[in-house]
Scaffold this motif. Structure first.
Motif, PDB file in Angstrom:
ATOM      1  N   ALA A 126       0.829  -1.213   0.000  1.00 37.16           N
ATOM      2  CA  ALA A 126       0.000   0.000   0.000  1.00 37.16           C
ATOM      3  C   ALA A 126       0.860   1.257   0.000  1.00 37.16           C
ATOM      4  CB  ALA A 126      -0.934   0.000   1.211  1.00 37.16           C
ATOM      5  N   GLN A 127       1.929   1.244   0.777  1.00 30.22           N
ATOM      6  CA  GLN A 127       2.813   2.415   0.856  1.00 30.22           C
ATOM      7  C   GLN A 127       3.460   2.716  -0.485  1.00 30.22           C
ATOM      8  OE1 GLN A 127       5.525   1.802   4.170  1.00 30.22           O
ATOM      9  NE2 GLN A 127       5.390   3.961   4.638  1.00 30.22           N
ATOM     10  N   THR A 128       3.937   1.683  -1.171  1.00 35.59           N
ATOM     11  CA  THR A 128       4.682   1.903  -2.407  1.00 35.59           C
ATOM     12  C   THR A 128       3.765   2.185  -3.594  1.00 35.59           C
ATOM     13  OG1 THR A 128       4.743  -0.498  -2.757  1.00 35.59           O
ATOM     14  CG2 THR A 128       6.649   0.491  -1.696  1.00 35.59           C
ATOM     15  N   VAL A 129       2.527   1.668  -3.567  1.00 39.36           N
ATOM     16  CA  VAL A 129       1.595   1.874  -4.677  1.00 39.36           C
ATOM     17  C   VAL A 129       0.783   3.147  -4.485  1.00 39.36           C
ATOM     18  CG1 VAL A 129      -0.448   0.943  -5.834  1.00 39.36           C
ATOM     19  CG2 VAL A 129       1.431  -0.572  -5.246  1.00 39.36           C
ATOM     20  N   GLN A 130       0.294   3.349  -3.256  1.00 40.43           N
ATOM     21  CA  GLN A 130      -0.639   4.439  -2.986  1.00 40.43           C
ATOM     22  C   GLN A 130       0.015   5.664  -2.368  1.00 40.43           C
ATOM     23  OE1 GLN A 130      -3.753   3.316  -0.280  1.00 40.43           O
ATOM     24  NE2 GLN A 130      -4.489   5.391  -0.008  1.00 40.43           N
ATOM     25  N   GLY A 131       0.968   5.428  -1.479  1.00 34.47           N
ATOM     26  CA  GLY A 131       1.532   6.547  -0.728  1.00 34.47           C
ATOM     27  C   GLY A 131       0.932   6.603   0.665  1.00 34.47           C
ATOM     28  N   TYR A 132       0.909   7.770   1.259  1.00 32.48           N
ATOM     29  CA  TYR A 132       0.480   7.923   2.646  1.00 32.48           C
ATOM     30  C   TYR A 132      -1.026   8.131   2.744  1.00 32.48           C
ATOM     31  CZ  TYR A 132       0.994   9.148   7.561  1.00 32.48           C
ATOM     32  OH  TYR A 132       0.927   9.157   8.933  1.00 32.48           O
ATOM     33  N   ALA A 133      -1.644   7.513   3.745  1.00 29.26           N
ATOM     34  CA  ALA A 133      -3.082   7.677   3.999  1.00 29.26           C
ATOM     35  C   ALA A 133      -3.270   8.524   5.249  1.00 29.26           C
ATOM     36  CB  ALA A 133      -3.732   6.308   4.185  1.00 29.26           C
ATOM     37  N   ASP A 134      -4.167   9.526   5.156  1.00 27.23           N
ATOM     38  CA  ASP A 134      -4.338  10.418   6.303  1.00 27.23           C
ATOM     39  C   ASP A 134      -5.803  10.729   6.616  1.00 27.23           C
ATOM     40  OD1 ASP A 134      -4.899  11.953   4.131  1.00 27.23           O
ATOM     41  OD2 ASP A 134      -3.410  13.513   4.530  1.00 27.23           O
ATOM     42  N   ASP A 135      -6.727   9.914   6.090  1.00 29.17           N
ATOM     43  CA  ASP A 135      -8.129  10.058   6.450  1.00 29.17           C
ATOM     44  C   ASP A 135      -8.836   8.733   6.202  1.00 29.17           C
ATOM     45  OD1 ASP A 135      -8.599   9.895   3.671  1.00 29.17           O
ATOM     46  OD2 ASP A 135      -8.576  12.081   3.469  1.00 29.17           O
ATOM     47  N   THR A 136     -10.135   8.682   6.534  1.00 31.93           N
ATOM     48  CA  THR A 136     -10.873   7.417   6.404  1.00 31.93           C
ATOM     49  C   THR A 136     -10.948   6.955   4.957  1.00 31.93           C
ATOM     50  OG1 THR A 136     -12.199   7.961   8.359  1.00 31.93           O
ATOM     51  CG2 THR A 136     -13.066   6.276   6.876  1.00 31.93           C
ATOM     52  N   GLU A 137     -11.171   7.887   4.038  1.00 32.59           N
ATOM     53  CA  GLU A 137     -11.306   7.504   2.621  1.00 32.59           C
ATOM     54  C   GLU A 137     -10.017   6.897   2.077  1.00 32.59           C
ATOM     55  OE1 GLU A 137     -12.363   9.555  -1.712  1.00 32.59           O
ATOM     56  OE2 GLU A 137     -12.605  10.696   0.136  1.00 32.59           O
ATOM     57  N   SER A 138      -8.884   7.567   2.314  1.00 33.51           N
ATOM     58  CA  SER A 138      -7.613   7.036   1.814  1.00 33.51           C
ATOM     59  C   SER A 138      -7.206   5.767   2.560  1.00 33.51           C
ATOM     60  CB  SER A 138      -6.510   8.095   1.929  1.00 33.51           C
ATOM     61  OG  SER A 138      -6.335   8.505   3.268  1.00 33.51           O
ATOM     62  N   THR A 139      -7.615   5.633   3.819  1.00 37.14           N
ATOM     63  CA  THR A 139      -7.317   4.420   4.572  1.00 37.14           C
ATOM     64  C   THR A 139      -8.134   3.239   4.045  1.00 37.14           C
ATOM     65  OG1 THR A 139      -6.785   5.727   6.540  1.00 37.14           O
ATOM     66  CG2 THR A 139      -7.253   3.393   6.878  1.00 37.14           C
ATOM     67  N   THR A 140      -9.355   3.498   3.579  1.00 36.83           N
ATOM     68  CA  THR A 140     -10.160   2.443   2.946  1.00 36.83           C
ATOM     69  C   THR A 140      -9.450   1.923   1.699  1.00 36.83           C
ATOM     70  OG1 THR A 140     -12.190   3.492   3.742  1.00 36.83           O
ATOM     71  CG2 THR A 140     -12.413   1.889   1.957  1.00 36.83           C
ATOM     72  N   GLU A 141      -8.891   2.844   0.923  1.00 36.96           N
ATOM     73  CA  GLU A 141      -8.118   2.466  -0.261  1.00 36.96           C
ATOM     74  C   GLU A 141      -6.863   1.690   0.149  1.00 36.96           C
ATOM     75  OE1 GLU A 141      -7.569   2.932  -4.600  1.00 36.96           O
ATOM     76  OE2 GLU A 141      -9.245   3.052  -3.207  1.00 36.96           O
ATOM     77  N   LYS A 142      -6.234   2.144   1.205  1.00 40.59           N
ATOM     78  CA  LYS A 142      -5.036   1.482   1.720  1.00 40.59           C
ATOM     79  C   LYS A 142      -5.352   0.054   2.157  1.00 40.59           C
ATOM     80  CE  LYS A 142      -1.692   1.953   5.519  1.00 40.59           C
ATOM     81  NZ  LYS A 142      -1.320   2.761   6.693  1.00 40.59           N
ATOM     82  N   LEU A 143      -6.497  -0.136   2.794  1.00 43.17           N
ATOM     83  CA  LEU A 143      -6.921  -1.474   3.220  1.00 43.17           C
ATOM     84  C   LEU A 143      -7.048  -2.410   2.018  1.00 43.17           C
ATOM     85  CD1 LEU A 143      -8.025  -3.523   5.296  1.00 43.17           C
ATOM     86  CD2 LEU A 143     -10.295  -2.535   4.899  1.00 43.17           C
TER      87      LEU A 143
END
Length: 411
Positions: A361-378
């Motif tokens: 997730a870190q290498t593909v998406q980058g940093y997550a800093d809210d619920t929406e981006s964390t859902t993507e990170k999951l």
């Protein structure tokens, strides 16, 4: 796939001939009198070529990957291992031949990455009972929507894509069966989309599908072994870097050099994570915040060590203690975990494996800093768990090196 394999074998066969010819022509020797050093070196380079040719496709089979960017890291690693073996076994070798061999092999691989690019595309036919626009937008896939189901068309090269959860007509159902009988792979549309996007579609996930997310238990054991060996082997380099970093942090800003915080690990169990402090000391009982909300507290040394990920080096000791892995979902603070478990379905399943210093997730998406981006990170974390393998880990290692050089995802 057979056609692609044939093209690859022919191309690499020609590549080996070119590489061997180049090394012999650039080697200082009299015709008919080949020194042992040259013979050994040519053979070593050919072995390195074959090993690299086998590894590169395995690491770059994921559709989010551009093969050309992985050639140099893979070859450098292979040749580093080969040189270590040479030094340990004291094999006679010629340095110029090895250098020329590496150089010509790199050029051949780089050239083949362009030559075989079209051949490497995944050519699929599709029954148009789902949205195929996402697949057609991917440059590594060629999708042809079918309209005639009376015979097997020539467009079905690498497989048929269909939404198996939707109702099919009699003709379509018979066509799917005919493809299976004739050994043409049939893919569920969500499986292909998962390959394209590098993430599990959590919106379509059900409790019954969780079983497919179980990682390979054999590799989980091997992963602990190779990660520990790698960390210990790099200590002569990393320990001096850590000592220097600690000194610079203490000189710039009052407070401890280390930052210790409780995070949630495998199975939802808390553990203490070690990091170099990159911010000014925070007041006691201050509310937990995302890193993006605390940028004003980052020190000058902190900005540098965050960009190149030196602040994460103390986590090597978390890995040796068995609390973390080098590669896996990033561990979160308990307050964030409780919040996300209430807001994001299936969030707790990312704790099926040990958390990592770096991850997919870190290498593909980058940093997550809210619920929406964390859902993507999951979604990316669950993809990693589902496809956990040595080759995916190596893919992440190379992506992480790129991250360290570019600063992508560093906060």
């Amino acid at each position: 796939m057979k056609k692609l394999l044939g093209h690859s074998i022919i191309a690499h066969g020609l590549g080996l001939i070119i590489a061997m010819s180049y090394m012999l022509l650039t080697s200082p020797f009299d015709f008919g009198k080949l020194p042992n050093t040259v013979e050994n070196s040519v053979l070593i380079c050919l072995i390195g070529y074959l090993i690299s040719a086998n590894i590169i496709p395995r690491i770059t089979r994921y559709l989010l990957v551009e093969r050309k960017y992985y050639i140099l890291p893979v070859m450098t690693t292979v040749y580093a291992v080969i040189m270590a073996v040479i030094l340990l076994t004291r094999i006679d070798y010629s340095r110029p031949v090895l250098i020329h061999g590496f150089f010509i092999s790199f050029l051949i691989f780089y050239g083949l990455s362009f030559f075989l690019k079209e051949k490497r595309k995944l050519k699929l036919a599709a029954i148009n009972n789902f949205n195929i626009d996402d697949l057609q937008a991917n440059k590594n896939i060629q999708v042809q929507a079918l309209v005639d189901f009376d015979r097997l068309p020539s467009e079905v090269h690498d497989g048929l894509v269909v939404d198996l959860h939707k109702k099919l007509s009699v003709e379509q159902a018979k066509f799917v069966a005919d493809c299976s009988i004739n050994n043409i792979p049939v893919f569920h549309s969500e499986s292909i989309r998962e390959m394209v996007e590098g993430k599990v579609q959590t919106s379509h996930l059900s409790e019954n599908a969780i079983g497919s997310l179980q990682p390979n238990p054999i590799y989980k054991g091997l992963k602990r072994v190779w990660e520990s060996i790698l960390i210990i082997a790099t200590f002569p380099i990393t320990i001096p870097v850590m000592l220097l970093t600690a000194i610079l942090i203490k000189i710039e800003n009052p407070g401890p050099a280390m930052f210790i915080q409780e995070r949630i690990g495998q199975g939802g169990k808390p553990f203490r994570i070690f990091k170099f402090r990159s911010m000014t000391v925070r007041l006691q009982n201050a509310k937990s915040k995302f890193a993006t909300e605390e940028q004003s507290r980052v020190t000058r040394v902190g900005k540098v060590i965050r960009k190149v990920r030196i602040d994460e080096l103390p986590q090597f000791f978390n890995v040796l203690r068995g609390e973390m892995s080098l590669i896996g979902p990033r561990p979160e603070q308990e307050s964030f975990v409780k919040q996300f478990e209430e807001e994001i379905p299936f969030y707790g399943y990312r704790h099926m494996v040990k958390p990592g210093i770096t991850g997919w997730a870190q290498t593909v998406q980058g940093y997550a800093d809210d619920t929406e981006s964390t859902t993507e990170k999951l979604a990316h974390d669950l993809y990693y768990i589902k496809h956990l393998s040595f080759w995916l880990d190596m893919n992440i290692v190379i992506k992480t090196i790129k991250t360290m050089l570019t600063g992508f995802g560093a906060k």
